[in-house]
Design an enzyme around this catalytic site. Sequence first.
Site, PDB file in Angstrom:
ATOM      1  CE  LYS A 212       9.792  33.892   0.668  1.00 32.51           C
ATOM      2  NZ  LYS A 212       8.912  34.737  -0.144  1.00 32.51           N
ATOM      3  NE  ARG A 222      12.317  40.987   1.858  1.00 38.54           N
ATOM      4  CZ  ARG A 222      12.548  40.470   3.066  1.00 38.54           C
ATOM      5  NH1 ARG A 222      13.146  41.199   3.992  1.00 38.54           N
ATOM      6  NH2 ARG A 222      12.178  39.235   3.348  1.00 38.54           N
ATOM      7  CE  LYS A 235       8.607  40.228   3.598  1.00 35.76           C
ATOM      8  NZ  LYS A 235       8.377  39.998   2.154  1.00 35.76           N
ATOM      9  CD  GLU A 251       5.396  25.285   6.391  1.00 34.92           C
ATOM     10  OE1 GLU A 251       4.532  25.106   5.511  1.00 34.92           O
ATOM     11  OE2 GLU A 251       5.272  26.148   7.286  1.00 34.92           O
ATOM     12  CE  LYS A 266      12.417  33.418  -2.273  1.00 31.81           C
ATOM     13  NZ  LYS A 266      11.263  34.243  -2.181  1.00 31.81           N
ATOM     14  CB  SER A 292      17.660  38.970  -5.204  1.00 36.49           C
ATOM     15  OG  SER A 292      17.286  38.975  -3.834  1.00 36.49           O
ATOM     16  CE1 TYR A 331      15.425  37.644 -10.067  1.00 32.10           C
ATOM     17  CE2 TYR A 331      16.720  36.466  -8.420  1.00 32.10           C
ATOM     18  CZ  TYR A 331      15.572  37.128  -8.785  1.00 32.10           C
ATOM     19  OH  TYR A 331      14.539  37.258  -7.890  1.00 32.10           O
TER      20      TYR A 331
HETATM   21  C1  PBG Z   1       7.677  37.652  -2.007  1.00 30.32           C
HETATM   22  C2  PBG Z   1       8.927  37.082  -2.529  1.00 30.32           C
HETATM   23  C3  PBG Z   1      10.239  37.329  -2.108  1.00 30.32           C
HETATM   24  C4  PBG Z   1      11.056  36.659  -3.004  1.00 30.32           C
HETATM   25  C5  PBG Z   1      10.234  35.980  -3.906  1.00 30.32           C
HETATM   26  N1  PBG Z   1       8.917  36.246  -3.588  1.00 30.32           N
HETATM   27  C6  PBG Z   1      10.790  38.207  -1.050  1.00 30.32           C
HETATM   28  C7  PBG Z   1      10.406  38.043   0.346  1.00 30.32           C
HETATM   29  O1  PBG Z   1       9.829  37.028   0.753  1.00 30.32           O
HETATM   30  O2  PBG Z   1      10.666  38.984   1.088  1.00 30.32           O
HETATM   31  C8  PBG Z   1      12.553  36.701  -2.997  1.00 30.32           C
HETATM   32  C9  PBG Z   1      13.242  36.398  -4.277  1.00 30.32           C
HETATM   33  C10 PBG Z   1      14.656  36.825  -4.351  1.00 30.32           C
HETATM   34  O3  PBG Z   1      15.269  37.285  -3.377  1.00 30.32           O
HETATM   35  O4  PBG Z   1      15.216  36.694  -5.465  1.00 30.32           O
HETATM   36  N2  PBG Z   1       7.013  37.041  -1.012  1.00 30.32           N
END
Ligand code: PBG
Length: 344
Positions: A212, A222, A235, A251, A266, A292, A331
């Site tokens: 990720k 968010r 992050k 990982e 991701k 998203s 989505y």
């Molecule tokens: C939470 C999480 C996130 C997403 C899925 N789980 C956001 C992030 O890590 O800030 C993102 C999913 C998306 O953007 O559709 N840890």
Amino acid sequence: RPIEIRDPSTRPAAPPLDLTIRPRRNRKTEWARRLVRENVLTTDDLIWPMFVIDGTNQRVQVASMPGVERLSVDQIVRDAERAAKLDIPCIALFPFTEPSLRDEHGTEASNPENLVCKTVRAIKKEFPQIGVLCDVALDPYTSHGHDGLIEDGRILNDETVAVLVQQSLVQAEAGCDVIAPSDMMDGRIGAIREGLDAAGFLDVQIMAYAAKYASAFYGPFRDAIGSAKALTGDKRTYQMDPANTDEAIREVELDLAEGADMVMVKPGMPYLDIVRRVKETFGVPTFAYQVSGEYAMIAAAANNGWLDGDRAMMESLLAFKRAGANGVLTYFAPAAAEKLRQQG
Ligand code: PBG
């Protein structure tokens, strides 16, 4: 010698090229294209992420994700029914937590009566046959919007893992089928597996958000869970550097060794190379998250008439299959499933 300019409206009298191989032969008819097609997208490939809010009879549009809503529990149950009818195998749940319930420690994450747990129970009661996946991370529950506990501006690893185990246990207890840690703390898969096993949840699966990345494409998510305004900093001390590939392999290797049943990459579209490499290296169930921001880009362009939205949706999803993914969190899941149904 002057160049002879041909009248462009007439066909050139070109002699046939001496070609033995003409790849276009296999593309010339619909039946032939179908016959040589290497990858197909089916509804079996789809995981549908949904946003939950408190209350009843609520469907609130997420501004940055046209067509995506936050739903109250009763409405999620209706969408779960839609998912079941469309033959979508699995749904993923993400809570919008009331700001008053967020604190520095993400306490609400481990509350067996939290919104996600209530939702899981409600869905499982009505539609036990549909897979339910729950995200594990503290960001929907923390006042600072980070996925872990903070001390002096540092995200604590081992202390966070202990809380994530608790969060996983309340979700498993509620009836969740797949625990999906998205926090990127070190060692969390092993700790969660051990915790689940010790509590008797031997059959609860783990889908690790293994590779990720610290991505700009999570912005609309968010907004959807209400952590955008809260988030201080970024992050990058726990999510991966978008520049790296070898690190993704490491990982994934760790998460598999610690007991992950499935792994995820991701974001999705900008990271198809990672999907391919993970699949080829490990040969395990590999998923991609079309996040998203990826959804928002396609939806926004389609709404402006700049893209054929349906075609861009289907092409983007097929690309995940081509890259080697076993499935996609998207989505677009309901729209894609409808489309696949129409195509019969
Ligand atoms: C939470 C999480 C996130 C997403 C899925 N789980 C956001 C992030 O890590 O800030 C993102 C999913 C998306 O953007 O559709 N840890």
